[in-house]
Design a protein around this motif. Structure first.
Motif, PDB file in Angstrom:
ATOM      1  N   PRO A 126      22.150  30.310  36.750  1.00 36.68           N
ATOM      2  CA  PRO A 126      22.176  31.572  36.012  1.00 36.68           C
ATOM      3  C   PRO A 126      22.455  32.727  36.975  1.00 36.68           C
ATOM      4  CG  PRO A 126      20.241  30.297  35.441  1.00 36.68           C
ATOM      5  CD  PRO A 126      20.886  29.608  36.598  1.00 36.68           C
ATOM      6  N   GLY A 127      23.325  33.631  36.571  1.00 37.91           N
ATOM      7  CA  GLY A 127      23.676  34.750  37.443  1.00 37.91           C
ATOM      8  C   GLY A 127      24.622  35.705  36.753  1.00 37.91           C
ATOM      9  N   THR A 128      25.446  36.359  37.557  1.00 38.20           N
ATOM     10  CA  THR A 128      26.343  37.387  37.031  1.00 38.20           C
ATOM     11  C   THR A 128      27.716  36.852  36.668  1.00 38.20           C
ATOM     12  OG1 THR A 128      27.088  37.927  39.258  1.00 38.20           O
ATOM     13  CG2 THR A 128      25.208  39.167  38.383  1.00 38.20           C
ATOM     14  N   GLY A 129      28.076  35.686  37.169  1.00 40.85           N
ATOM     15  CA  GLY A 129      29.386  35.123  36.882  1.00 40.85           C
ATOM     16  C   GLY A 129      30.452  35.550  37.866  1.00 40.85           C
ATOM     17  N   THR A 130      30.110  36.458  38.770  1.00 44.12           N
ATOM     18  CA  THR A 130      31.098  36.918  39.745  1.00 44.12           C
ATOM     19  C   THR A 130      31.140  36.019  40.973  1.00 44.12           C
ATOM     20  OG1 THR A 130      29.457  38.369  40.744  1.00 44.12           O
ATOM     21  CG2 THR A 130      30.876  39.317  39.047  1.00 44.12           C
ATOM     22  N   LYS A 131      30.123  35.211  41.157  1.00 39.74           N
ATOM     23  CA  LYS A 131      30.024  34.384  42.352  1.00 39.74           C
ATOM     24  C   LYS A 131      30.469  32.957  42.034  1.00 39.74           C
ATOM     25  CE  LYS A 131      26.749  33.757  46.088  1.00 39.74           C
ATOM     26  NZ  LYS A 131      25.345  33.768  46.436  1.00 39.74           N
ATOM     27  N   VAL A 132      31.710  32.662  42.345  1.00 39.98           N
ATOM     28  CA  VAL A 132      32.246  31.308  42.178  1.00 39.98           C
ATOM     29  C   VAL A 132      32.731  30.869  43.549  1.00 39.98           C
ATOM     30  CG1 VAL A 132      33.935  29.873  41.012  1.00 39.98           C
ATOM     31  CG2 VAL A 132      32.931  31.808  39.816  1.00 39.98           C
ATOM     32  N   MET A 133      31.932  30.038  44.207  1.00 44.87           N
ATOM     33  CA  MET A 133      32.218  29.633  45.575  1.00 44.87           C
ATOM     34  C   MET A 133      32.681  28.183  45.614  1.00 44.87           C
ATOM     35  SD  MET A 133      31.431  32.428  47.099  1.00 44.87           S
ATOM     36  CE  MET A 133      31.234  32.132  48.820  1.00 44.87           C
ATOM     37  N   VAL A 134      33.780  27.944  46.329  1.00 46.60           N
ATOM     38  CA  VAL A 134      34.299  26.590  46.530  1.00 46.60           C
ATOM     39  C   VAL A 134      34.290  26.325  48.029  1.00 46.60           C
ATOM     40  CG1 VAL A 134      36.234  25.025  46.186  1.00 46.60           C
ATOM     41  CG2 VAL A 134      35.781  26.809  44.512  1.00 46.60           C
ATOM     42  N   ASN A 135      33.480  25.385  48.460  1.00 50.05           N
ATOM     43  CA  ASN A 135      33.331  25.055  49.883  1.00 50.05           C
ATOM     44  C   ASN A 135      33.074  26.302  50.732  1.00 50.05           C
ATOM     45  OD1 ASN A 135      33.772  22.436  49.153  1.00 50.05           O
ATOM     46  ND2 ASN A 135      35.739  22.225  50.159  1.00 50.05           N
ATOM     47  N   GLY A 136      32.270  27.209  50.214  1.00 49.27           N
ATOM     48  CA  GLY A 136      31.897  28.406  50.959  1.00 49.27           C
ATOM     49  C   GLY A 136      32.877  29.563  50.854  1.00 49.27           C
ATOM     50  N   LYS A 137      33.984  29.391  50.140  1.00 44.14           N
ATOM     51  CA  LYS A 137      34.964  30.467  49.958  1.00 44.14           C
ATOM     52  C   LYS A 137      35.002  30.862  48.485  1.00 44.14           C
ATOM     53  CE  LYS A 137      38.246  28.738  53.416  1.00 44.14           C
ATOM     54  NZ  LYS A 137      39.621  28.257  53.603  1.00 44.14           N
ATOM     55  N   GLN A 138      35.523  32.045  48.218  1.00 48.34           N
ATOM     56  CA  GLN A 138      35.744  32.440  46.828  1.00 48.34           C
ATOM     57  C   GLN A 138      36.777  31.490  46.216  1.00 48.34           C
ATOM     58  OE1 GLN A 138      34.518  34.549  44.650  1.00 48.34           O
ATOM     59  NE2 GLN A 138      33.072  35.546  46.021  1.00 48.34           N
ATOM     60  N   ALA A 139      36.637  31.195  44.936  1.00 49.94           N
ATOM     61  CA  ALA A 139      37.527  30.237  44.274  1.00 49.94           C
ATOM     62  C   ALA A 139      38.984  30.677  44.356  1.00 49.94           C
ATOM     63  CB  ALA A 139      37.116  30.051  42.820  1.00 49.94           C
ATOM     64  N   SER A 140      39.246  31.965  44.188  1.00 55.34           N
ATOM     65  CA  SER A 140      40.632  32.440  44.230  1.00 55.34           C
ATOM     66  C   SER A 140      41.232  32.262  45.623  1.00 55.34           C
ATOM     67  CB  SER A 140      40.711  33.900  43.799  1.00 55.34           C
ATOM     68  OG  SER A 140      39.878  34.688  44.614  1.00 55.34           O
ATOM     69  N   ASP A 141      40.422  32.428  46.667  1.00 52.13           N
ATOM     70  CA  ASP A 141      40.922  32.220  48.024  1.00 52.13           C
ATOM     71  C   ASP A 141      41.156  30.736  48.297  1.00 52.13           C
ATOM     72  OD1 ASP A 141      40.780  34.928  48.490  1.00 52.13           O
ATOM     73  OD2 ASP A 141      38.795  34.820  49.430  1.00 52.13           O
ATOM     74  N   TYR A 142      40.225  29.912  47.870  1.00 56.19           N
ATOM     75  CA  TYR A 142      40.341  28.478  48.135  1.00 56.19           C
ATOM     76  C   TYR A 142      41.564  27.890  47.438  1.00 56.19           C
ATOM     77  CZ  TYR A 142      39.168  23.594  48.776  1.00 56.19           C
ATOM     78  OH  TYR A 142      39.216  22.269  49.126  1.00 56.19           O
ATOM     79  N   PHE A 143      41.782  28.288  46.195  1.00 52.11           N
ATOM     80  CA  PHE A 143      42.920  27.764  45.437  1.00 52.11           C
ATOM     81  C   PHE A 143      44.155  28.658  45.574  1.00 52.11           C
ATOM     82  CE2 PHE A 143      39.440  25.501  43.310  1.00 52.11           C
ATOM     83  CZ  PHE A 143      39.934  24.214  43.419  1.00 52.11           C
ATOM     84  N   GLN A 144      44.192  29.481  46.612  1.00 55.06           N
ATOM     85  CA  GLN A 144      45.351  30.275  47.014  1.00 55.06           C
ATOM     86  C   GLN A 144      45.879  31.168  45.894  1.00 55.06           C
ATOM     87  OE1 GLN A 144      47.904  27.109  48.258  1.00 55.06           O
ATOM     88  NE2 GLN A 144      46.652  26.623  50.029  1.00 55.06           N
ATOM     89  N   ASN A 145      44.974  31.730  45.116  1.00 55.05           N
ATOM     90  CA  ASN A 145      45.317  32.630  44.007  1.00 55.05           C
ATOM     91  C   ASN A 145      46.295  32.005  43.019  1.00 55.05           C
ATOM     92  OD1 ASN A 145      43.682  34.853  44.742  1.00 55.05           O
ATOM     93  ND2 ASN A 145      45.154  35.372  46.335  1.00 55.05           N
TER      94      ASN A 145
END
Length: 137
Positions: A28-47
């Motif tokens: 449960p949270g704000t929904g803004t924190k989506v981390m993939v292997n310690g990185k933001q999801a958009s950064d990890y999946f190269q936008n």
């Protein structure tokens, strides 16, 4: 490294696609924190919009974009397979939280693992099915 433990207020599930494996922790949270292997999801999946949209299909389907934070650990495969593995794990995590979502996710096939994997190479052939060139004489 994220230590994943199960409590009443969170759900941890795993999913797979080809050789990619994903473990998703839904909190449960704000929904803004989506981390993939310690990185933001958009950064990890190269936008890449296709990967991100595919990955968040379950979250968008039940309109919970702003209610849960997601921590994801992925390994193996390529980015596309990893995104699909996350999609399966996220669907399973939502069903773990809310069993009534099972029908919602089952109909579009979000709870089914895609069993297609690379076919093994056979002896006498160049690849799984590619044969050497045939010479008549």
């Amino acid at each position: 490294m994220i230590k994943i433990t199960k409590t009443i207020s969170q759900s941890t599930q795993s999913g797979g696609r080809k050789t990619a494996k994903a473990r998703v922790q839904l909190l449960p949270g704000t929904g803004t924190k989506v981390m993939v292997n310690g990185k933001q999801a958009s950064d990890y999946f190269q936008n890449n919009a296709v990967y991100l949209q595919n990955m968040f299909t379950p979250r968008d389907l039940v309109k919970t974009e702003t209610k849960y934070d997601v921590h994801i650990l992925v390994e193996g495969g390529g980015l596309s397979a990893q995104a699909q593995a996350v999609k399966l794990a996220l669907s399973k995590a939502f069903v773990d939280f809310f069993p009534e979502y099972r029908k919602v996710f089952k109909k579009p096939g979000l709870l089914t693992r895609d069993a297609r994997i690379k076919e093994r190479r056979k002896y006498g052939l160049k690849k799984a099915r590619k044969a050497p060139q045939f010479s008549k004489r």
